[in-house]
Motif scaffolding. Structure first.
Motif, short mmCIF file in Angstrom:
data_model
loop_
_atom_site.label_atom_id
_atom_site.label_comp_id
_atom_site.label_asym_id
_atom_site.label_seq_id
_atom_site.Cartn_x
_atom_site.Cartn_y
_atom_site.Cartn_z
N GLY A 47 25.11 57.80 40.06
CA GLY A 47 25.26 56.97 41.25
C GLY A 47 26.63 57.12 41.88
O GLY A 47 27.60 57.50 41.22
N ARG A 48 26.71 56.79 43.17
CA ARG A 48 27.96 56.89 43.92
C ARG A 48 28.04 55.75 44.92
O ARG A 48 27.08 55.48 45.65
N PHE A 49 29.19 55.07 44.96
CA PHE A 49 29.43 54.06 45.98
C PHE A 49 29.67 54.78 47.31
O PHE A 49 30.52 55.66 47.39
N ILE A 50 28.93 54.41 48.36
CA ILE A 50 29.03 55.12 49.63
C ILE A 50 29.77 54.33 50.70
O ILE A 50 30.34 54.91 51.63
N THR A 51 29.76 53.02 50.63
CA THR A 51 30.54 52.16 51.51
C THR A 51 31.08 51.01 50.68
O THR A 51 30.51 50.66 49.63
N GLY A 52 32.15 50.39 51.15
CA GLY A 52 32.69 49.28 50.39
C GLY A 52 33.78 48.53 51.12
O GLY A 52 34.29 48.97 52.15
N ARG A 53 34.11 47.39 50.54
CA ARG A 53 35.21 46.55 51.05
C ARG A 53 35.89 45.91 49.85
O ARG A 53 35.26 45.29 49.02
N THR B 18 32.08 56.20 40.93
CA THR B 18 31.03 57.13 40.54
C THR B 18 30.60 56.77 39.13
O THR B 18 31.45 56.51 38.27
N ASN B 19 29.31 56.73 38.88
CA ASN B 19 28.85 56.38 37.54
C ASN B 19 27.69 57.25 37.11
O ASN B 19 26.88 57.70 37.92
N VAL B 20 27.62 57.52 35.81
CA VAL B 20 26.49 58.21 35.21
C VAL B 20 26.05 57.39 34.00
O VAL B 20 26.88 56.77 33.32
N SER B 21 24.75 57.37 33.74
CA SER B 21 24.26 56.58 32.62
C SER B 21 23.07 57.25 31.96
O SER B 21 22.36 58.05 32.58
N ALA B 22 22.86 56.91 30.71
CA ALA B 22 21.70 57.35 29.95
C ALA B 22 21.08 56.12 29.30
O ALA B 22 21.79 55.26 28.77
#
Length: 282
Positions: free
Chosen positions: A257-263, A269-273
């Motif tokens: 996953g990746r954060f695409i917008t924010g405040r 960026t995250n990876v998980s199993a």
């Protein structure tokens, strides 16, 4: 800026990182058979060296700062009846923030989440509406590991299955609102939409896309590199997940996953199993 101030700015009260991502590894919202126990251990790696400020302008952390986190969790759900399930989420986290000024680490158990899900209705046993109430209980006293506040959440979910391009598909729409009670109480809104396809006729391969977001509000406006530690921030995330079933009751899920917008939060960026194992007791 001293190391102490850097710590206070970037990594004060890290909490609940794994609870942001654990449910992305499998489809939530579908019924759990009465007497069935679903066990889902997971591991998540999170990385960030940039952030969005209060005006959503992106920039690098001060002093070459970098935040990383490993979080581990066990999510369990038990089918009490056709209408009710009981769930427990137990997370453990290891956080690390480093910069030119030094390094700060913290680790430990976080908030225990105990939930009751009620299935409101279904349409032809293909589409399901559910409401989940969750109690949030801190498992620590060290405030570097969380808000150290009790809380509660209500989550509404709509899940269903169908066909697309000749393949079996599913979707899950969720929205949960939670409140942490006490000093500088925090209100959060977590929302997610997932759509997935079964890639083969034996239902062993699965691919899904998720778009979700997180909104947190509090009188405390301070920035924090850890997205689960800040008390006033927002972000949107896109995630891609691949699932493989080794047997009817045992599956593996890999998610990025990746954060695409924010405040007022990190550009994460995250990876998980995650494993999913089902045991029928009846």
């Amino acid at each position: 800026m001293t190391l102490k101030n850097t710590i206070l700015k970037y990594i004060l009260t890290p909490a609940l990182l794994c609870s942001l991502f654990v449910n992305e590894s499998f489809a939530d919202g579908f019924p759990v058979r009465p007497g069935r126990i679903s066990l889902s251990p997971s591991a998540t790696y999170f990385f960030a060296n940039k952030a969005w400020d209060a005006n959503s302008h992106k920039g690098a952390f001060d002093d070459n700062g970098k935040f990383t986190s490993w979080s581990y969790s066990l999510y369990t759900e038990y089918g009490i009846s056709r209408k009710f399930t009981l769930s427990v989420l137990a997370p453990y986290v290891m956080n690390n923030f480093s910069s030119d000024q030094g390094t700060f680490k913290s680790s430990g158990f976080q908030d225990l989440e105990v939930g009751i899900r009620y299935y409101l209705a279904n349409i032809n046993y293909k589409y399901y509406f559910s409401l989940k109430a969750t109690a949030i209980l801190p498992m620590y006293t060290n405030t570097t590991l969380g808000y150290n506040q009790k809380g509660g959440e209500l989550k509404l979910a709509f899940a269903g299955s169908g066909h697309l391009f000749g393949k079996n598909s599913f979707f899950v729409l969720e929205n949960g609102v939670r409140e942490y009670f006490g000093y500088e109480s925090v209100f959060q809104d977590r929302y997610n939409a997932t759509y997935g396809l079964t890639l083969d006729k034996k239902f062993r391969e699965q691919l899904s896309l998720s778009v979700g977001g997180f909104y947190a509000s509090s009188i405390n406006k301070d920035f924090n590199a850890n997205p689960s530690a800040g008390k006033n921030f927002a972000f949107n995330q896109v995630s891609l997940s691949y699932g493989h079933s080794f047997s009817k009751n045992f599956s593996l899920f890999l998610t990025g996953g990746r954060f695409i917008t924010g405040r007022n939060t990190a550009v994460g960026t995250n990876v998980s199993a995650s494993l999913n194992y089902r045991i029928d007791t009846r």
